[in-house]
Design a protein around this motif. Structure first.
Motif, mmCIF file in Angstrom:
data_model
loop_
_atom_site.group_PDB
_atom_site.id
_atom_site.type_symbol
_atom_site.label_atom_id
_atom_site.label_comp_id
_atom_site.label_asym_id
_atom_site.label_seq_id
_atom_site.Cartn_x
_atom_site.Cartn_y
_atom_site.Cartn_z
ATOM 1 N N ILE A 324 36.018 38.864 90.166
ATOM 2 C CA ILE A 324 34.696 39.103 90.277
ATOM 3 C C ILE A 324 33.521 37.950 89.890
ATOM 4 C CG2 ILE A 324 32.849 40.571 89.020
ATOM 5 C CD1 ILE A 324 34.982 42.643 88.570
ATOM 6 N N LYS A 325 34.071 37.214 88.751
ATOM 7 C CA LYS A 325 33.245 36.008 88.733
ATOM 8 C C LYS A 325 33.097 34.941 89.592
ATOM 9 C CE LYS A 325 32.826 34.277 83.861
ATOM 10 N NZ LYS A 325 33.314 34.111 82.626
ATOM 11 N N VAL A 328 30.567 36.818 91.842
ATOM 12 C CA VAL A 328 29.146 36.823 91.399
ATOM 13 C C VAL A 328 28.590 35.493 91.283
ATOM 14 C CG1 VAL A 328 28.309 36.913 89.106
ATOM 15 C CG2 VAL A 328 29.628 38.777 89.847
ATOM 16 N N LEU A 334 26.903 44.227 92.750
ATOM 17 C CA LEU A 334 27.362 45.367 92.958
ATOM 18 C C LEU A 334 26.889 46.316 92.177
ATOM 19 C CD1 LEU A 334 29.750 47.560 94.247
ATOM 20 C CD2 LEU A 334 30.877 47.048 91.904
ATOM 21 N N PHE A 344 26.461 50.954 83.213
ATOM 22 C CA PHE A 344 25.781 50.531 82.069
ATOM 23 C C PHE A 344 26.411 50.792 80.783
ATOM 24 C CE2 PHE A 344 23.840 54.697 83.231
ATOM 25 C CZ PHE A 344 23.923 55.099 82.233
ATOM 26 N N ARG A 352 19.600 44.291 76.830
ATOM 27 C CA ARG A 352 21.019 44.024 76.731
ATOM 28 C C ARG A 352 21.663 44.127 77.936
ATOM 29 N NH1 ARG A 352 23.782 43.353 72.094
ATOM 30 N NH2 ARG A 352 22.607 42.721 70.464
ATOM 31 N N VAL A 356 23.281 40.991 80.598
ATOM 32 C CA VAL A 356 24.834 40.984 80.760
ATOM 33 C C VAL A 356 25.235 40.004 81.979
ATOM 34 C CG1 VAL A 356 26.669 42.156 81.590
ATOM 35 C CG2 VAL A 356 25.733 42.872 79.652
ATOM 36 N N THR A 357 24.492 40.197 83.139
ATOM 37 C CA THR A 357 24.905 39.427 84.380
ATOM 38 C C THR A 357 24.094 37.908 84.423
ATOM 39 O OG1 THR A 357 23.061 40.621 85.339
ATOM 40 C CG2 THR A 357 25.321 41.125 85.843
ATOM 41 N N TYR A 359 23.664 35.661 81.681
ATOM 42 C CA TYR A 359 23.771 34.827 80.750
ATOM 43 C C TYR A 359 23.853 33.278 80.991
ATOM 44 C CZ TYR A 359 23.228 38.349 76.878
ATOM 45 O OH TYR A 359 22.816 39.478 76.273
ATOM 46 N N ALA A 363 21.652 31.268 78.300
ATOM 47 C CA ALA A 363 22.189 30.597 77.227
ATOM 48 C C ALA A 363 22.717 29.177 77.285
ATOM 49 C CB ALA A 363 23.599 31.476 76.909
ATOM 50 N N GLU A 373 15.838 35.842 76.736
ATOM 51 C CA GLU A 373 16.252 37.022 76.915
ATOM 52 C C GLU A 373 15.522 38.369 76.958
ATOM 53 O OE1 GLU A 373 19.067 38.376 73.885
ATOM 54 O OE2 GLU A 373 20.454 39.112 75.261
ATOM 55 N N LYS A 410 20.033 44.411 86.946
ATOM 56 C CA LYS A 410 20.965 43.599 86.459
ATOM 57 C C LYS A 410 21.090 42.458 87.516
ATOM 58 C CE LYS A 410 24.582 46.064 84.087
ATOM 59 N NZ LYS A 410 26.075 46.376 84.152
ATOM 60 N N TRP A 411 21.011 42.816 88.876
ATOM 61 C CA TRP A 411 21.171 41.954 89.766
ATOM 62 C C TRP A 411 19.803 41.267 90.649
ATOM 63 C CZ3 TRP A 411 25.827 40.541 89.590
ATOM 64 C CH2 TRP A 411 27.014 41.484 89.329
ATOM 65 N N VAL B 188 26.700 34.249 73.538
ATOM 66 C CA VAL B 188 27.019 34.961 74.481
ATOM 67 C C VAL B 188 28.212 35.884 74.454
ATOM 68 C CG1 VAL B 188 27.833 34.789 77.158
ATOM 69 C CG2 VAL B 188 26.134 33.306 76.227
ATOM 70 N N ARG B 191 27.314 38.958 72.780
ATOM 71 C CA ARG B 191 26.618 40.024 73.562
ATOM 72 C C ARG B 191 27.787 40.714 74.516
ATOM 73 N NH1 ARG B 191 22.634 39.536 71.206
ATOM 74 N NH2 ARG B 191 20.808 38.782 71.873
ATOM 75 N N ASN B 192 28.667 39.724 75.040
ATOM 76 C CA ASN B 192 29.543 40.461 75.872
ATOM 77 C C ASN B 192 30.533 41.439 75.111
ATOM 78 O OD1 ASN B 192 28.927 38.931 78.031
ATOM 79 N ND2 ASN B 192 30.375 37.308 77.742
ATOM 80 N N ASN B 199 30.606 49.666 77.511
ATOM 81 C CA ASN B 199 31.384 50.258 78.562
ATOM 82 C C ASN B 199 32.049 49.238 79.346
ATOM 83 O OD1 ASN B 199 31.818 51.246 81.119
ATOM 84 N ND2 ASN B 199 29.861 52.214 81.394
ATOM 85 N N ALA B 202 31.719 48.973 83.490
ATOM 86 C CA ALA B 202 30.673 48.243 83.601
ATOM 87 C C ALA B 202 30.481 46.817 83.302
ATOM 88 C CB ALA B 202 29.217 49.009 82.962
ATOM 89 N N LYS B 204 33.068 44.765 83.194
ATOM 90 C CA LYS B 204 33.887 44.247 84.257
ATOM 91 C C LYS B 204 33.152 44.107 85.607
ATOM 92 C CE LYS B 204 37.757 45.293 87.251
ATOM 93 N NZ LYS B 204 38.690 46.192 87.742
ATOM 94 N N LEU B 205 32.433 45.159 85.936
ATOM 95 C CA LEU B 205 31.776 44.824 87.311
ATOM 96 C C LEU B 205 30.545 44.086 87.114
ATOM 97 C CD1 LEU B 205 31.841 48.533 88.502
ATOM 98 C CD2 LEU B 205 33.404 46.689 89.150
ATOM 99 N N SER B 206 30.144 43.447 85.947
ATOM 100 C CA SER B 206 29.029 42.716 85.758
ATOM 101 C C SER B 206 29.657 41.100 85.705
ATOM 102 C CB SER B 206 28.420 42.923 84.477
ATOM 103 O OG SER B 206 27.630 44.115 84.527
ATOM 104 N N GLY B 207 30.916 41.009 85.830
ATOM 105 C CA GLY B 207 31.386 39.719 86.149
ATOM 106 C C GLY B 207 32.126 39.261 84.620
ATOM 107 N N ILE B 208 32.220 40.118 83.510
ATOM 108 C CA ILE B 208 32.682 39.735 82.427
ATOM 109 C C ILE B 208 34.070 39.773 82.489
ATOM 110 C CG2 ILE B 208 32.851 40.472 79.854
ATOM 111 C CD1 ILE B 208 30.029 41.320 80.216
#
Lengths: 507, 335
Positions: A324-325, A328, A334, A344, A352, A356-357, A359, A363, A373, A410-411, B188, B191-192, B199, B202, B204-208
């Motif tokens: 995914i990374k 992205v 997505l 979420f 927050r 998440v997408t 940082y 940062a 933020e 987010k996106w 970070v 936050r992660n 969740n 969610a 994972k799908l945000s790239g974490i």
């Protein structure tokens, strides 16, 4: 001519001034399969719930085996011999087949259960219907199809005369479905009546003796299968209302550059040989029935799930599998299928959640710039017109539409090139739906390639530039040029390809 | 807005509760409770669990739980003390022994992190079992005897020395708290961590990289557990096979009392520290009141139940499931 088993006359049901059922008539004979069809909200489940005593009716009469009956609760329905096989099965997973079927009516003396006698009885029942089941198998070890059989046996052991099946094949494989068809035919031969609810026209036409169609809480027909063709059924389901307004859309093949290309993507058991291209600024919609593999394709492209073979290519570069990374970082985003479980974190604030997408931009050396933020949170609130306009509120406390806007947010804050969107407007009110369509349109104007999954035909026709129809894990049809109508898509989804083509030529 | 206000109120209420309890004990125990030496003794006793809490909070926030904090402490103490015995008593060998002890904790955390992030095992069961395994290892190392390190002077100063009248372990706790606080609130990774706990799908799908986040959380927990075990050994000048047993209960109790949701993703380190002080002060007060030790666990248990009930109720009402609390059945079964 077979004897009538059940007759429902002029059934009415009103929910807060809405006529959910308006003088609906329904009948079924002994040993007959009647399919109940209608779009979501047409009143199918309300009718079934009245029949099974979940809702009281507000008017009308029910006759069962010639006698007028009142069905006030589940117990009344059971006594008459009406059983429902629900979509969510109601078995206890840790108990055996026998224990489940005998639940509440155990054979016992002084509280001691005669398990071997029970088992013998169930084994005989299984043999009589020739089900691939063991009487003492534990339910959680069984497949979904087998569990359905247990449910059917449970109904039969209670001497059910009428079995209602609500989308029984929705989660079955093709092979399993065929076993179920066989069972249904067998039950019919034994004189059991079946009300069969399904969205799959193909199986409706294979199974049903008669087809009952509801639209907007009204009867639009109860017809013999032989006397009707799928095209007419679809027309009756949709009615004039929609086919006049948004029923067709002019599709155009984009001549802009190809941003995303999927080549022969295969994940065995989910989808096979899926290929397509998405151009810059284009909305490609993948449609099809639930379980046709659309969501799985989307997730694999994003890197959330693996695939066995094939390639995902972004601007000529083959993307890594299951990362995914990586996707992205190429500017993919997505919007997942189920925002509550995948979109979420409910207890965290809007800021927050959207941060998440982001940082990588918010940062430095792993430390968050909290001022930036907060700015981002404020910006997103403005961007998606969030209500309440407060970036500190926990996302779990927002309405469905606003939650979806947060997931979108987010996106939106990133430099996107491709956005994958999965059923974005399920459970969202009309106002928020329009806003989300506007966002999709805005994104296309920025040149973002949009790949969207949707089952809502009106939605598909509203946003799509091109449409791909999937069925059982395969691409079965693509609409890319000229006008396309609701009927064509519905027929294609059901897999009635021939007729769909005929109609297309006819147009 | 509303949400933030209630959150602030919630935090403030904690401080108010602490002050109230201190007030009660001060009145009940005039001239005994509110003395410099008693405060020092409270700080001293809280420092051990406090350090463990700093670590275990990470594990709870990602939606897991770590019951191995005590096992990690015991293994670290035993490992370090046996190395001290076989060493030559030089500064170098002391540092090496300490590092080895801390290494044990990190390794244990890495193991738990790897397993729990990959397989769908309930963390509670897994760590309940592995804590037993860790104590088994301790028994093997110690051969069920006390390892006496009275002669390891440098090592023992950690537990006994004071700076400005305050014991060194309290400073260590302060450092652990500050570092953990910064990690949780300003990085970070922090936050992660909250996101994964809130969740996982969610996130994972945000790239974490959820597995990495979870793994690191357990490693931090393992490290802090080991650190606390070393301090305990240093205070006692020995390592035993039963060192720190039962600490995990106090640690988890403090975390829950402090308002960290056992479902993960919500709660603060300050809150957990409040829990540690609450339990520490109550135990201290009960002891000073001359109440028999048999009743201490009873009283602590009741307080924990009350806190869990409070936590569930408040987090339910915050997650938007307002109408149906955990304690009430659906008001009307037929709508």
């Amino acid at each position: 001519m077979a004897e009538t088993l059940l007759e429902m006359k002029n059934i009415e049901k009103i929910f807060a001034h809405v006529h959910a059922l308006d003088h609906v008539n329904f009948e079924i004979c002994k040993g007959e399969v009647v399919s109940l069809l209608g779009e979501n909200g047409a009143g199918k489940s309300t009718l079934i719930k009245i029949l099974t005593g979940v809702y009281p009716k507000d008017g009308g009469e029910i006759f069962f085996e010639g006698k007028q009956v009142e069905i006030d609760n589940k117990h009344d329905a059971e006594k008459l011999g009406i059983a429902v096989i629900f979509q969510e099965l109601s078995l206890i997973p840790t108990l055996s087949v026998t224990q489940n079927i005998m639940l509440g009516k155990e054979m016992s003396t002084l509280g001691m259960i005669h398990y071997s006698a029970e088992k013998k009885k169930i084994a005989e029942l299984i043999q009589r219907y020739d089900f691939p089941l063991e009487a003492d198998a534990i339910v959680e070890t069984l497949s979904v199809a087998q569990r359905q059989m247990v449910e059917i046996l449970k109904a039969l052991s209670a001497d059910a005369k009428l079995i209602i099946m609500d989308e029984p094949t929705a989660s079955l494989s093709r092979k399993e479905s065929e076993v179920l068809y066989k069972i249904i035919n067998q039950l019919r031969d034994q004189g059991v009546s079946i009300i069969y609810i399904s969205h799959r026209l193909e199986e409706v036409f294979n199974l049903a003796d008669r087809i009952a169609i509801l639209r907007d809480g009204k009867n639009v027909g109860l017809v013999d299968r032989e006397e009707i063709v799928p095209g007419d059924v679809v027309k009756m389901m949709i009615g004039k209302r929609l086919s006049e307004a948004t029923a067709s859309r002019n599709l155009t093949l984009s001549d802009k550059e190809v941003v995303l290309e999927v080549k022969n993507l295969t994940h065995l058991g989910y989808y096979e040989n899926v290929s397509f291209q998405v151009h810059a600024g284009e909305v490609l919609v993948l449609t099809g029935l639930v379980g046709s593999g659309r969501t799985e394709v989307l997730r694999s492209i994003f890197g959330a799930d693996p695939y066995d073979s094939g390639q995902v290519i972004y601007r000529g570069e083959v993307l890594k599998k299951n990362r995914i990374k990586h996707t992205v970082s190429k500017g993919f985003g997505l919007i997942p299928e189920d925002r509550r479980t995948q979109g979420f974190a409910p207890l965290l604030s809007v800021t927050r959640n959207v941060a998440v997408t982001n940082y990588d931009a918010l940062a430095h050396m792993g430390f968050v710039n909290r001022a930036k933020e907060d700015e981002l949170g404020e910006a997103v609130v403005g961007m998606v017109d969030l209500r309440p306009a407060n970036p500190n509120v926990a996302v779990g406390n927002l309405s469905g539409g606003n939650q979806q806007k947060v997931v979108l947010g987010k996106w939106l804050t990133r430099d996107l090139n491709v956005i994958l969107i999965d059923e974005p407007t399920v459970g969202i009110d009309i106002g928020a739906k329009d806003e989300i369509y506007d966002f999709i349109e805005k994104m296309t104007m920025q040149g973002i390639a949009v790949l969207m999954v949707s089952s809502d035909i009106a939605e598909v026709l509203r946003v799509a530039h091109r449409i791909i129809v999937m069925k059982e894990g395969r691409v079965i049809r693509e609409f890319h040029d000229g006008a396309v109508t609701q009927e064509q898509i519905l027929l294609a989804q059901s897999g009635l390809k021939e007729q769909a083509k005929e109609e297309a030529q006819y147009e | 807005m509303n949400n933030q206000k209630t959150k602030k109120l919630y935090e403030f209420r904690k401080v108010a509760i602490l002050i109230a309890i201190c007030l009660v004990f001060t009145i009940l125990l005039p001239g005994v409770f509110l003395t410099w030496s008693n405060i020092r003794s409270i700080l001293y006793s809280v420092s051990l669990t406090g350090i463990m809490i700093c670590g275990a909070t990470f594990a709870v926030l990602i939606g897991g739980i770590d019951r191995t904090v005590s096992g990690n402490a015991a293994v670290a103490g035993a490992c370090c003390c046996s190395l001290l015995l076989s060493g030559d008593g030089s500064m170098g060998s002391t540092v090496l022994a300490i590092l080895a002890g801390l290494g044990c904790g990190i390794l244990s955390g890495l193991f738990h992190g790897l397993v729990l992030s990959r397989f769908d095992i309930p963390a509670f069961l897994m760590t309940l079992a592995t804590n037993q395994v860790l104590y088994g290892i301790v028994q093997y190392i110690t051969q069920n005897k006390l390892i006496n390190v009275m002669n390891a002077k440098a090592f023992n100063t950690i537990g006994s020395a004071r700076i400005l009248g305050i014991p060194v372990p309290v400073y260590i706790l302060l450092i652990c708290f500050l570092v953990s606080y910064v990690v949780l609130n300003h990085t970070v990774y922090g936050r992660n961590l909250y996101s994964v706990g809130g969740n996982r799908e969610a996130s994972k799908l945000s790239g974490i990289n959820c597995r990495k986040v979870i793994c690191i959380a357990y490693m931090i927990s393992g490290f802090m557990g080991a650190l606390s075990g070393l301090i305990l050994s240093s205070m006692n000048q020995q390592a035993s096979a039963t060192q720190a047993t039962g600490y995990e209960n106090d640690v988890l109790a403090a975390i829950v009392v402090g308002g960290i949701s056992l479902r993960g993703g919500s709660g603060t380190l300050q809150g957990a520290m409040f829990g540690a002080f609450l339990i520490g002060i109550i135990s201290n007060g009960l002891r000073l009141l001359g109440i028999d030790a048999i009743y201490h666990d009873l009283v602590k248990g009741v307080i924990i139940i009350a806190a869990i009930a409070f936590d569930m109720y408040s987090s339910y009402s915050m997650s938007g499931m307002k109408k149906r609390g955990p304690f009430r059945r659906k008001a009307s079964s037929a709508e």
